[in-house]
Write an enzyme that holds these catalytic residues in place. Structure first.
Site, PDB file in Angstrom:
ATOM      1  CE  LYS A  49      56.452  56.682  60.415  1.00 49.34           C
ATOM      2  NZ  LYS A  49      57.381  57.214  59.426  1.00 49.34           N
ATOM      3  CD  GLU A  81      64.173  63.008  73.947  1.00 47.20           C
ATOM      4  OE1 GLU A  81      63.871  64.203  73.757  1.00 47.20           O
ATOM      5  OE2 GLU A  81      64.976  62.391  73.237  1.00 47.20           O
ATOM      6  N   GLY A  84      60.494  62.050  69.185  1.00 49.78           N
ATOM      7  CA  GLY A  84      60.034  62.929  68.130  1.00 49.78           C
ATOM      8  C   GLY A  84      59.408  64.173  68.715  1.00 49.78           C
ATOM      9  CB  SER A  85      57.332  66.782  67.190  1.00 45.05           C
ATOM     10  OG  SER A  85      56.095  66.212  66.817  1.00 45.05           O
ATOM     11  CB  THR A  86      55.789  68.123  72.187  1.00 46.37           C
ATOM     12  OG1 THR A  86      57.079  68.141  72.809  1.00 46.37           O
ATOM     13  CG2 THR A  86      54.713  68.157  73.248  1.00 46.37           C
ATOM     14  CB  VAL A 128      54.149  63.521  66.525  1.00 46.13           C
ATOM     15  CG1 VAL A 128      53.983  62.029  66.216  1.00 46.13           C
ATOM     16  CG2 VAL A 128      54.224  64.319  65.222  1.00 46.13           C
ATOM     17  CB  CYS A 152      65.716  66.726  71.737  1.00 48.88           C
ATOM     18  SG  CYS A 152      66.633  65.240  72.141  1.00 48.88           S
TER      19      CYS A 152
END
Length: 543
Positions: A212, A293, A265-267, A269, A327
């Site tokens: 996804k 990561e 992605g984000s921490t 999530v 990032c």
């Protein structure tokens, strides 16, 4: 059947093309940009051997020209998640049993396709869909993705060759099996190479994947699937779906055959996903591999012995390339008061030369941030800084979202090292700077280490080797990728394996064998040639 121990081609980093005026690569890229601009691309999901279209068509547009339509993709629902899982599981046996050299060959061919006939196409899709300039697209969607594919094949070969010792009369062997079940790859918008690596690295080791991507990366994701299909990837090995995250997670993280997640992605999530996996741990056949990561609040620490021109260059490149949407981007800097005037002057001179606009104009260094949501978040920090008595806007501070999501490269000078832009991840073209007295260097090192929960990248600029060594030791846990006299961005596959710890992820180092080890489940086999025929050992014998 024939067998052999095969040596794979020795990987080397893909050369970065320069796209100078009049060069063949520049002309090819312009044609590819015009091609995507001239049509509305139809983007289906790829599930098993089917191209899947639904009633829900969602529009995609260039972030720098959001009124132009690049195409439409078809959003799926829970049913399509189930179909993708079923397709991955159906393909698993044949894929896992395929000889490793044939799996490797598919991804080596994919690398050559991107290096050759697909290079302009994948770069153009990245430039338009993700608002990346030609050079940033080249080092990402072409070179880094090619490197991931080629180096991962080499690393996989090294892993398979690692075998245990055997004692007399015994043959010990180690099998590197794929995980039992399917792997979920959840990929971000900001690097096409990451979007390509997360599903392919797991598939290389014999796993099948549900992939996804971020909705803002779907145009280049389609090109990746085109490459993989032409390279001969069998149907069902990687299934590409466009489904809302919670909808996908509700099914995937409750499925008994869920074997692992490969995430960038984000921490926030990632932590939510980790919690969901923990809550469902009793459902799974095996403990899932969780590889992620996540965010960063990456630092540049400048010592009084540093070269001011080098610092200014590193800050401008590190903070503002790709609009700070890496990032690893330099987001906070600590500069001694004795060097700040020279560094400020040089940075302002650089920024005065920088142009901002669409990616099709190759003279633009700065392009747009990814979408309206990011635009509003980043500009809210800038607006707050404009009214704060703790911040001086040294450069930039302007923005305009009418045509594209444009934000000027912005430099904030703060009088408090704990001001929120020094602590919180902005993910945009905003650099916060704190100026300190040189005698306070040791206390600043401690502040660098404790200000942020992240530990992704960081750098030190200094010429004093004693300072470099001491600071590197003091900050050993503050960054998974640490740079000396360089910007904290630009990790190269095969040279700087990438990943951080703390709130920045599991530090499984994409672009190295360390990452690939997470996608295998080893089985030890001991074969004894002449088996014992009685239980007694010699020590039991009587005198």
């Amino acid at each position: 059947m024939s067998f052999g121990i095969f040596n794979v081609p020795t990987p080397a980093n893909e050369p970065v093309k320069e796209y100078r005026p009049g060069s063949p690569e520049r002309e090819a890229l312009k044609k590819a940009l015009a091609y995507f601009r001239a049509q509305e691309t139809d983007i289906p999901m790829y599930i098993g051997n089917q191209e899947v279209r639904t009633e829900r068509k969602l529009r995609i547009a260039p972030p720098h020209d959001h009124k132009h339509t690049l195409g439409y993709f078809y959003e799926g629902d829970a049913e399509h998640v189930v179909q993708a899982i079923d397709a991955a599981l159906a393909a698993k046996e044949n894929w896992a049993n395929l000889s490793w050299e044939h799996r490797a060959s598919i991804f080596l061919k994919a690398a050559d396709l991107i290096s050759g006939p697909y290079r302009a196409r994948i770069n153009a899709a990245t430039m338009l869909g993700q608002s990346k300039n030609a050079y940033q697209a080249e080092i990402d969607s072409a070179c880094e993705l090619i490197d991931f594919l080629r180096f991962n094949v080499s690393y996989a070969t090294e892993i398979y060759r690692q075998q245990p010792n055997s004692s007399p009369g015994v043959w010990n062997r180690l099998e590197y099996r794929p995980l039992e079940g399917f792997v979920f790859a959840l990929t971000p918008f900001n690097f096409t190479a990451i979007a390509g690596n997360l599903p392919t690295s797991t598939a290389l080791m014999g796993n099948t994947v549900v992939w996804k991507p971020a909705y803002t990366q779907i145009l280049s994701a389609k090109v990746i699937m085109e490459v993989l299909k032409e390279a001969g990837l069998p149907a069902g090995v990687i299934n590409l779906i466009y489904v809302d995250g919670p909808v996908a997670g509700d099914i995937i993280f409750k499925h008994p055959d869920f074997a692992g997640i490969h995430f960038t992605g984000s921490t926030g999530v990632f932590q939510t996903i980790w919690g969901e996996i923990g809550a469902n741990i009793h459902r799974y056949k095996s403990y899932p591999r969780i590889v992620g990561e996540t965010g960063g609040k990456d630092f540049v620490l400048v010592h009084e012995s540093a070269d001011t021109d080098e610092v200014a260059t590193g800050l401008v490149r590190g903070a503002f390339e790709y609009q700070g949407q890496k990032c690893s981007a330099a987001s906070r800097a600590y500069i001694p008061s004795t060097l700040w005037p020279a560094i400020e002057s040089k940075m302002l001179a650089f920024l005065s030369e920088i142009k901002m606009g669409g990616t099709e104009d190759f003279s633009n260094f700065i392009n747009a941030v990814i979408d309206e949501r990011a635009f509003k978040k980043i500009t809210s920090y800038i607006d707050e800084a404009k009214t704060s008595d703790r911040v001086e806007i040294v450069a930039g501070g302007n923005y305009d979202g009418s045509k594209g999501y444009f934000i000027e490269p912005t430099v904030l000078l703060v009088n408090d090292p704990k001001y929120r832009t020094m602590c919180e991840e902005l993910f945009g073209p905003v650099l916060s700077i704190y100026v300190y007295e040189p005698t306070d260097y040791d206390s600043i090192v401690k502040i660098v280490n404790t200000t942020s929960p992240y530990a992704l990248t960081g750098s030190i600029f200094a010429k004093d080797r004693y300072i470099i060594e001491r600071t590197a030791k003091q900050l050993e846990n503050a960054a998974g990728n640490f740079y000396i006299n360089d910007k904290p961005t630009g990790a190269v596959v095969g040279q700087q394996p990438f990943g951080g710890a703390r709130a920045s992820g599991t530090n499984d180092k994409a672009g190295s064998a360390l990452n690939l080890f997470r996608w295998v489940s080893a089985r030890t086999i001991k074969e004894t040639y002449v088996s014992p025929r009685h239980f007694a050992y010699p020590f039991l014998f009587e005198e």
